[in-house]
Enzyme design. Structure first.
Site, PDB file in Angstrom:
ATOM      1  N   HIS A  95      89.735 -84.786  33.118  1.00 40.82           N
ATOM      2  CA  HIS A  95      89.614 -84.939  31.664  1.00 40.82           C
ATOM      3  C   HIS A  95      90.970 -85.388  31.108  1.00 40.82           C
ATOM      4  O   HIS A  95      91.998 -84.803  31.467  1.00 40.82           O
ATOM      5  CB  HIS A  95      89.190 -83.609  31.030  1.00 40.82           C
ATOM      6  CG  HIS A  95      89.004 -83.708  29.553  1.00 40.82           C
ATOM      7  ND1 HIS A  95      87.922 -84.361  28.982  1.00 40.82           N
ATOM      8  CD2 HIS A  95      89.775 -83.282  28.525  1.00 40.82           C
ATOM      9  CE1 HIS A  95      88.039 -84.313  27.664  1.00 40.82           C
ATOM     10  NE2 HIS A  95      89.145 -83.668  27.360  1.00 40.82           N
ATOM     11  N   GLU A  98      79.338 -74.301  33.304  1.00 42.29           N
ATOM     12  CA  GLU A  98      78.231 -74.681  32.416  1.00 42.29           C
ATOM     13  C   GLU A  98      78.720 -75.304  31.102  1.00 42.29           C
ATOM     14  O   GLU A  98      77.953 -75.965  30.405  1.00 42.29           O
ATOM     15  CB  GLU A  98      77.347 -73.463  32.065  1.00 42.29           C
ATOM     16  CG  GLU A  98      76.803 -72.671  33.231  1.00 42.29           C
ATOM     17  CD  GLU A  98      77.879 -71.816  33.902  1.00 42.29           C
ATOM     18  OE1 GLU A  98      78.814 -71.347  33.219  1.00 42.29           O
ATOM     19  OE2 GLU A  98      77.797 -71.659  35.139  1.00 42.29           O
ATOM     20  N   GLU A 157      96.638 -89.252  35.531  1.00 40.25           N
ATOM     21  CA  GLU A 157      95.311 -88.942  36.101  1.00 40.25           C
ATOM     22  C   GLU A 157      95.251 -89.387  37.556  1.00 40.25           C
ATOM     23  O   GLU A 157      94.692 -88.697  38.411  1.00 40.25           O
ATOM     24  CB  GLU A 157      94.205 -89.647  35.305  1.00 40.25           C
ATOM     25  CG  GLU A 157      94.013 -89.124  33.899  1.00 40.25           C
ATOM     26  CD  GLU A 157      92.839 -89.783  33.195  1.00 40.25           C
ATOM     27  OE1 GLU A 157      91.765 -89.908  33.800  1.00 40.25           O
ATOM     28  OE2 GLU A 157      93.001 -90.187  32.024  1.00 40.25           O
ATOM     29  N   GLY A 183      86.226 -96.909  37.015  1.00 37.63           N
ATOM     30  CA  GLY A 183      86.427 -96.313  38.340  1.00 37.63           C
ATOM     31  C   GLY A 183      87.848 -96.315  38.855  1.00 37.63           C
ATOM     32  O   GLY A 183      88.071 -96.248  40.064  1.00 37.63           O
ATOM     33  N   ARG A 197      65.383 -86.856  30.076  1.00 40.64           N
ATOM     34  CA  ARG A 197      66.649 -86.404  30.654  1.00 40.64           C
ATOM     35  C   ARG A 197      66.389 -85.551  31.903  1.00 40.64           C
ATOM     36  O   ARG A 197      67.122 -85.627  32.896  1.00 40.64           O
ATOM     37  CB  ARG A 197      67.383 -85.576  29.601  1.00 40.64           C
ATOM     38  CG  ARG A 197      68.821 -85.374  29.911  1.00 40.64           C
ATOM     39  CD  ARG A 197      69.466 -84.444  28.898  1.00 40.64           C
ATOM     40  NE  ARG A 197      70.360 -83.551  29.608  1.00 40.64           N
ATOM     41  CZ  ARG A 197      71.612 -83.844  29.894  1.00 40.64           C
ATOM     42  NH1 ARG A 197      72.124 -84.985  29.520  1.00 40.64           N
ATOM     43  NH2 ARG A 197      72.365 -83.001  30.558  1.00 40.64           N
ATOM     44  N   ASP A 239      83.935 -79.250  29.767  1.00 45.33           N
ATOM     45  CA  ASP A 239      85.387 -79.257  30.032  1.00 45.33           C
ATOM     46  C   ASP A 239      85.996 -77.855  29.950  1.00 45.33           C
ATOM     47  O   ASP A 239      87.141 -77.697  29.508  1.00 45.33           O
ATOM     48  CB  ASP A 239      86.121 -80.215  29.060  1.00 45.33           C
ATOM     49  CG  ASP A 239      85.585 -81.637  29.135  1.00 45.33           C
ATOM     50  OD1 ASP A 239      85.245 -82.087  30.244  1.00 45.33           O
ATOM     51  OD2 ASP A 239      85.484 -82.300  28.084  1.00 45.33           O
ATOM     52  N   ARG A 252      78.544 -88.363  31.467  1.00 46.97           N
ATOM     53  CA  ARG A 252      77.433 -87.572  30.908  1.00 46.97           C
ATOM     54  C   ARG A 252      77.650 -86.100  31.214  1.00 46.97           C
ATOM     55  O   ARG A 252      78.328 -85.763  32.174  1.00 46.97           O
ATOM     56  CB  ARG A 252      76.101 -88.002  31.532  1.00 46.97           C
ATOM     57  CG  ARG A 252      75.733 -89.396  31.162  1.00 46.97           C
ATOM     58  CD  ARG A 252      74.399 -89.801  31.731  1.00 46.97           C
ATOM     59  NE  ARG A 252      74.257 -91.209  31.500  1.00 46.97           N
ATOM     60  CZ  ARG A 252      73.899 -91.744  30.331  1.00 46.97           C
ATOM     61  NH1 ARG A 252      73.580 -90.961  29.315  1.00 46.97           N
ATOM     62  NH2 ARG A 252      73.833 -93.046  30.180  1.00 46.97           N
TER      63      ARG A 252
END
Ligand code: GRF
Length: 205
Positions: free
Chosen positions: A114, A147, A179, A17, A70, A150, A96
């Site tokens: 990312h 969808e 980041e 985090g 899932r 990345d 995820r």
């Protein structure tokens, strides 16, 4: 003139985090005109939970391991996200892939960080991929979520050199510093209504 209200942001994180913390700090410092309405995590052991508690941010744990399928997990996650009533959802180290129902519902108002200069090195172990490929420059990307994995429109990128003696861990540390600059900046731009998205291009007003 209508009175601008602060944006409501909620975050998803699965682990340490530190990116979540960078956004919390920028909100607390007044750099981001927002209130943080919740942390949602799939991992009951995530250190991000401690960070949220220290900042007084409500936490919802949707423990992936406790769901039979899932689809059941995704349904609970969607409910937890809706309950945050956020204008923007920030994936700050959420590990995820989100299903299409969630991506669709929050389209245009969900961001991910990312640790690579997309479109290079999407997916897992981006820093390792960069080392193995032998690139000389690496970095991070904040993008809107679509969808794909990345693949969404790019909001902010920052780069770092790859040094001859780097391994995955030293490179990851150098990228992480960037980041922590890129993610708060992207969130700030969204919260100030300064992002204009056309097809896959994002213009900053
Ligand atoms: C970061 O490198 C992020 O880009 C990636 O996972 C890592 C999470 O780190 N998706 P932290 O939990 O924010 O410290």
């Amino acid at each position: 003139m209508p009175v601008e209200r602060k944006k409501r942001i909620a975050m998803l994180a699965s682990g340490r985090g530190s990116n979540f913390q960078a956004v919390i700090d920028a909100v607390a410092a007044g750099d981001i005109p927002a209130v943080c309405t919740g942390l949602v995590t799939d991992n009951p052991g995530a250190y991000a939970i401690e960070r949220a508690r220290a900042a007084g941010i409500p936490v919802t744990v949707v423990d992936y391991a406790r769901f039979p399928t899932r689809a059941a997990y995704e349904e609970a996650l969607l409910a937890a996200m809706r309950a945050c009533r956020a204008d923007l959802f920030v994936l700050a180290g959420y590990m995820r892939i989100l299903g299409p129902a969630i991506v669709h519902e929050f389209s245009g108002r969900m961001m991910n960080i990312h640790p690579a200069l997309l479109p290079a090195f999407a997916g897992l172990h981006a820093q390792r991929q960069a080392i193995e490929y032998g690139v000389k420059v690496a970095g991070c990307t904040v993008h809107l979520v679509d969808e794909g994995t990345d693949t969404g429109p790019i909001v902010v990128q920052r780069c770092v050199p790859v040094l001859p003696d780097d391994d995955e861990s030293t490179l990851a540390d150098r990228i992480l510093i960037e980041e922590h600059r890129a993610l708060p900046l992207a969130v700030k731009l969204f919260c100030e209504d300064r992002l204009e998205v056309s097809e896959r291009r994002v213009r900053v007003r």
